[in-house]
Design a protein around this motif. Structure first.
Motif, PDB file in Angstrom:
ATOM      1  N   ASN A 178      -2.285   0.530  -7.091  1.00 48.64           N
ATOM      2  CA  ASN A 178      -2.295   1.425  -6.141  1.00 48.64           C
ATOM      3  C   ASN A 178      -0.732   1.517  -5.262  1.00 48.64           C
ATOM      4  O   ASN A 178       0.249   1.949  -3.978  1.00 48.64           O
ATOM      5  CB  ASN A 178      -3.632   0.994  -5.196  1.00 48.64           C
ATOM      6  N   GLU A 179      -0.457  -0.161  -5.162  1.00 42.14           N
ATOM      7  CA  GLU A 179       0.845  -0.842  -4.239  1.00 42.14           C
ATOM      8  C   GLU A 179       2.276  -0.021  -4.617  1.00 42.14           C
ATOM      9  O   GLU A 179       2.725  -0.249  -3.379  1.00 42.14           O
ATOM     10  CB  GLU A 179       0.226  -2.585  -4.202  1.00 42.14           C
ATOM     11  N   LEU A 180       2.343   0.000  -5.437  1.00 37.77           N
ATOM     12  CA  LEU A 180       3.041   0.665  -6.136  1.00 37.77           C
ATOM     13  C   LEU A 180       3.303   2.190  -5.882  1.00 37.77           C
ATOM     14  O   LEU A 180       4.106   2.017  -4.745  1.00 37.77           O
ATOM     15  CB  LEU A 180       3.287   0.380  -7.913  1.00 37.77           C
ATOM     16  N   LYS A 181       2.446   2.685  -6.234  1.00 39.70           N
ATOM     17  CA  LYS A 181       2.560   4.056  -5.431  1.00 39.70           C
ATOM     18  C   LYS A 181       2.254   4.477  -3.665  1.00 39.70           C
ATOM     19  O   LYS A 181       3.411   4.866  -2.816  1.00 39.70           O
ATOM     20  CB  LYS A 181       1.056   4.738  -5.356  1.00 39.70           C
ATOM     21  N   MET A 182       2.044   3.196  -3.377  1.00 35.88           N
ATOM     22  CA  MET A 182       2.062   3.358  -2.095  1.00 35.88           C
ATOM     23  C   MET A 182       2.784   2.978  -1.040  1.00 35.88           C
ATOM     24  O   MET A 182       4.169   3.919  -0.207  1.00 35.88           O
ATOM     25  CB  MET A 182       1.296   2.023  -0.900  1.00 35.88           C
ATOM     26  N   ARG A 183       4.562   2.587  -2.133  1.00 38.66           N
ATOM     27  CA  ARG A 183       5.660   1.949  -1.689  1.00 38.66           C
ATOM     28  C   ARG A 183       6.590   3.184  -1.234  1.00 38.66           C
ATOM     29  O   ARG A 183       7.568   3.601  -0.730  1.00 38.66           O
ATOM     30  CB  ARG A 183       6.341   1.180  -2.625  1.00 38.66           C
ATOM     31  N   GLU A 184       6.136   4.301  -2.245  1.00 33.28           N
ATOM     32  CA  GLU A 184       6.747   5.444  -1.905  1.00 33.28           C
ATOM     33  C   GLU A 184       6.129   6.780  -1.088  1.00 33.28           C
ATOM     34  O   GLU A 184       6.501   8.154  -0.648  1.00 33.28           O
ATOM     35  CB  GLU A 184       6.409   6.495  -3.516  1.00 33.28           C
ATOM     36  N   VAL A 185       5.262   5.979  -0.452  1.00 33.54           N
ATOM     37  CA  VAL A 185       4.907   7.241   0.923  1.00 33.54           C
ATOM     38  C   VAL A 185       5.225   7.339   2.420  1.00 33.54           C
ATOM     39  O   VAL A 185       5.446   6.009   2.246  1.00 33.54           O
ATOM     40  CB  VAL A 185       2.614   6.944   0.750  1.00 33.54           C
ATOM     41  N   THR A 186       5.921   8.270   2.062  1.00 30.50           N
ATOM     42  CA  THR A 186       7.074   7.517   3.690  1.00 30.50           C
ATOM     43  C   THR A 186       6.347   8.929   4.929  1.00 30.50           C
ATOM     44  O   THR A 186       7.153   7.953   5.865  1.00 30.50           O
ATOM     45  CB  THR A 186       8.496   8.136   3.503  1.00 30.50           C
ATOM     46  N   ILE A 187       5.383   9.778   4.371  1.00 30.64           N
ATOM     47  CA  ILE A 187       5.022  10.099   5.674  1.00 30.64           C
ATOM     48  C   ILE A 187       3.911   9.565   6.776  1.00 30.64           C
ATOM     49  O   ILE A 187       3.475   8.025   5.806  1.00 30.64           O
ATOM     50  CB  ILE A 187       3.961  11.142   4.753  1.00 30.64           C
ATOM     51  N   PRO A 188       3.670   9.178   7.902  1.00 30.19           N
ATOM     52  CA  PRO A 188       2.966   9.178   8.443  1.00 30.19           C
ATOM     53  C   PRO A 188       1.571   8.682   7.902  1.00 30.19           C
ATOM     54  O   PRO A 188       1.070   9.316   6.885  1.00 30.19           O
ATOM     55  CB  PRO A 188       2.323   9.748  10.002  1.00 30.19           C
ATOM     56  N   THR A 189       1.292   7.056   8.081  1.00 33.39           N
ATOM     57  CA  THR A 189       0.351   7.018   7.208  1.00 33.39           C
ATOM     58  C   THR A 189      -1.068   6.727   8.362  1.00 33.39           C
ATOM     59  O   THR A 189      -0.291   4.892   8.415  1.00 33.39           O
ATOM     60  CB  THR A 189       0.256   6.019   5.936  1.00 33.39           C
ATOM     61  N   LEU A 190      -2.522   6.377   7.768  1.00 36.60           N
ATOM     62  CA  LEU A 190      -3.756   6.131   8.712  1.00 36.60           C
ATOM     63  C   LEU A 190      -4.292   5.275   7.381  1.00 36.60           C
ATOM     64  O   LEU A 190      -4.634   6.069   6.884  1.00 36.60           O
ATOM     65  CB  LEU A 190      -4.200   6.910   9.388  1.00 36.60           C
ATOM     66  N   VAL A 191      -5.078   3.944   7.715  1.00 35.97           N
ATOM     67  CA  VAL A 191      -5.416   3.014   6.698  1.00 35.97           C
ATOM     68  C   VAL A 191      -6.626   3.247   7.512  1.00 35.97           C
ATOM     69  O   VAL A 191      -6.610   2.319   8.599  1.00 35.97           O
ATOM     70  CB  VAL A 191      -4.948   1.975   5.603  1.00 35.97           C
ATOM     71  N   LEU A 192      -7.963   3.836   7.142  1.00 39.73           N
ATOM     72  CA  LEU A 192      -9.038   3.158   7.862  1.00 39.73           C
ATOM     73  C   LEU A 192      -9.897   2.428   7.036  1.00 39.73           C
ATOM     74  O   LEU A 192     -10.340   2.954   5.349  1.00 39.73           O
ATOM     75  CB  LEU A 192      -9.526   4.345   8.350  1.00 39.73           C
ATOM     76  N   HIS A 193     -10.794   1.055   7.265  1.00 42.83           N
ATOM     77  CA  HIS A 193     -11.593   0.262   5.879  1.00 42.83           C
ATOM     78  C   HIS A 193     -12.277  -0.571   7.626  1.00 42.83           C
ATOM     79  O   HIS A 193     -12.610  -0.928   7.824  1.00 42.83           O
ATOM     80  CB  HIS A 193     -10.241  -0.211   5.229  1.00 42.83           C
ATOM     81  N   GLY A 194     -13.514  -0.451   6.072  1.00 43.20           N
ATOM     82  CA  GLY A 194     -14.757  -1.380   7.157  1.00 43.20           C
ATOM     83  C   GLY A 194     -14.602  -2.552   6.579  1.00 43.20           C
ATOM     84  O   GLY A 194     -14.407  -3.099   5.168  1.00 43.20           O
ATOM     85  N   THR A 195     -15.492  -3.052   7.142  1.00 38.57           N
ATOM     86  CA  THR A 195     -14.271  -4.557   7.042  1.00 38.57           C
ATOM     87  C   THR A 195     -15.998  -4.937   5.870  1.00 38.57           C
ATOM     88  O   THR A 195     -15.756  -6.531   5.575  1.00 38.57           O
ATOM     89  CB  THR A 195     -14.602  -6.231   7.976  1.00 38.57           C
ATOM     90  N   ALA A 196     -16.840  -4.456   5.910  1.00 42.83           N
ATOM     91  CA  ALA A 196     -18.419  -4.864   5.287  1.00 42.83           C
ATOM     92  C   ALA A 196     -17.806  -3.920   4.072  1.00 42.83           C
ATOM     93  O   ALA A 196     -19.623  -4.036   3.371  1.00 42.83           O
ATOM     94  CB  ALA A 196     -19.686  -4.310   6.341  1.00 42.83           C
ATOM     95  N   ASP A 197     -16.967  -3.063   4.276  1.00 43.50           N
ATOM     96  CA  ASP A 197     -17.192  -2.823   2.388  1.00 43.50           C
ATOM     97  C   ASP A 197     -16.734  -3.837   1.371  1.00 43.50           C
ATOM     98  O   ASP A 197     -16.256  -5.072   1.031  1.00 43.50           O
ATOM     99  CB  ASP A 197     -15.417  -1.868   2.177  1.00 43.50           C
ATOM    100  N   THR A 198     -18.362  -2.980   0.277  1.00 46.57           N
ATOM    101  CA  THR A 198     -18.686  -4.325  -1.153  1.00 46.57           C
ATOM    102  C   THR A 198     -18.191  -3.308  -2.301  1.00 46.57           C
ATOM    103  O   THR A 198     -17.809  -4.557  -3.326  1.00 46.57           O
ATOM    104  CB  THR A 198     -19.799  -4.919  -0.931  1.00 46.57           C
ATOM    105  N   VAL A 199     -17.628  -1.842  -1.937  1.00 44.57           N
ATOM    106  CA  VAL A 199     -17.279  -1.454  -2.826  1.00 44.57           C
ATOM    107  C   VAL A 199     -15.720  -1.234  -3.212  1.00 44.57           C
ATOM    108  O   VAL A 199     -14.943  -1.539  -4.356  1.00 44.57           O
ATOM    109  CB  VAL A 199     -16.822  -0.338  -2.840  1.00 44.57           C
ATOM    110  N   VAL A 200     -14.470  -1.307  -2.484  1.00 45.21           N
ATOM    111  CA  VAL A 200     -13.495  -2.327  -2.512  1.00 45.21           C
ATOM    112  C   VAL A 200     -13.254  -2.951  -0.688  1.00 45.21           C
ATOM    113  O   VAL A 200     -13.531  -2.162   0.378  1.00 45.21           O
ATOM    114  CB  VAL A 200     -12.596  -0.421  -1.838  1.00 45.21           C
ATOM    115  N   PRO A 201     -12.948  -4.280  -1.632  1.00 43.68           N
ATOM    116  CA  PRO A 201     -12.385  -5.489  -0.865  1.00 43.68           C
ATOM    117  C   PRO A 201     -11.956  -4.709   0.390  1.00 43.68           C
ATOM    118  O   PRO A 201     -10.318  -4.179   0.819  1.00 43.68           O
ATOM    119  CB  PRO A 201     -12.484  -6.295  -1.483  1.00 43.68           C
TER     120      PRO A 201
END
Length: 94
Positions: free
Chosen positions: A11-34
């Protein structure tokens, strides 16, 4: 990927190719995806205009219940859209 970081490297490798505006929202208590994975994806993004918002106390399935979730999306989108009528005040920042 593998182990505790299933797919994150890919996913990190793929994200390098993302050039459009990007918003990442993440919960601090997420136990599925840290939360560290959300931070890593934000850092890896190739977008010049990107934003990371960590939502304290929210997990993987209840993140949308945060009172900041939908306003953050709206504000992010508003900053990305420039129209002739608001060109002077247009912000193109994350």
């Amino acid at each position: 990927g593998g182990g505790g970081r299933i797919g994150i490297l890919e996913n990190e490798l793929k994200m390098r190719e993302v050039t459009i505006p990007t918003l990442v929202l993440h919960g601090t208590a997420d136990t599925v995806v840290p939360p560290e994975q959300g931070k890593a994806l934000h850092a890896a993004s190739g977008a010049q205009r990107r934003r990371l918002l960590l939502l304290p106390g929210h997990g993987h399935n209840d993140i949308a219940f945060s009172p900041r979730y939908f306003p953050a999306i709206g504000e992010f989108l508003e900053r990305q859209v420039c129209t002739p009528t608001k060109a002077e005040g247009c912000q193109r920042t994350a």
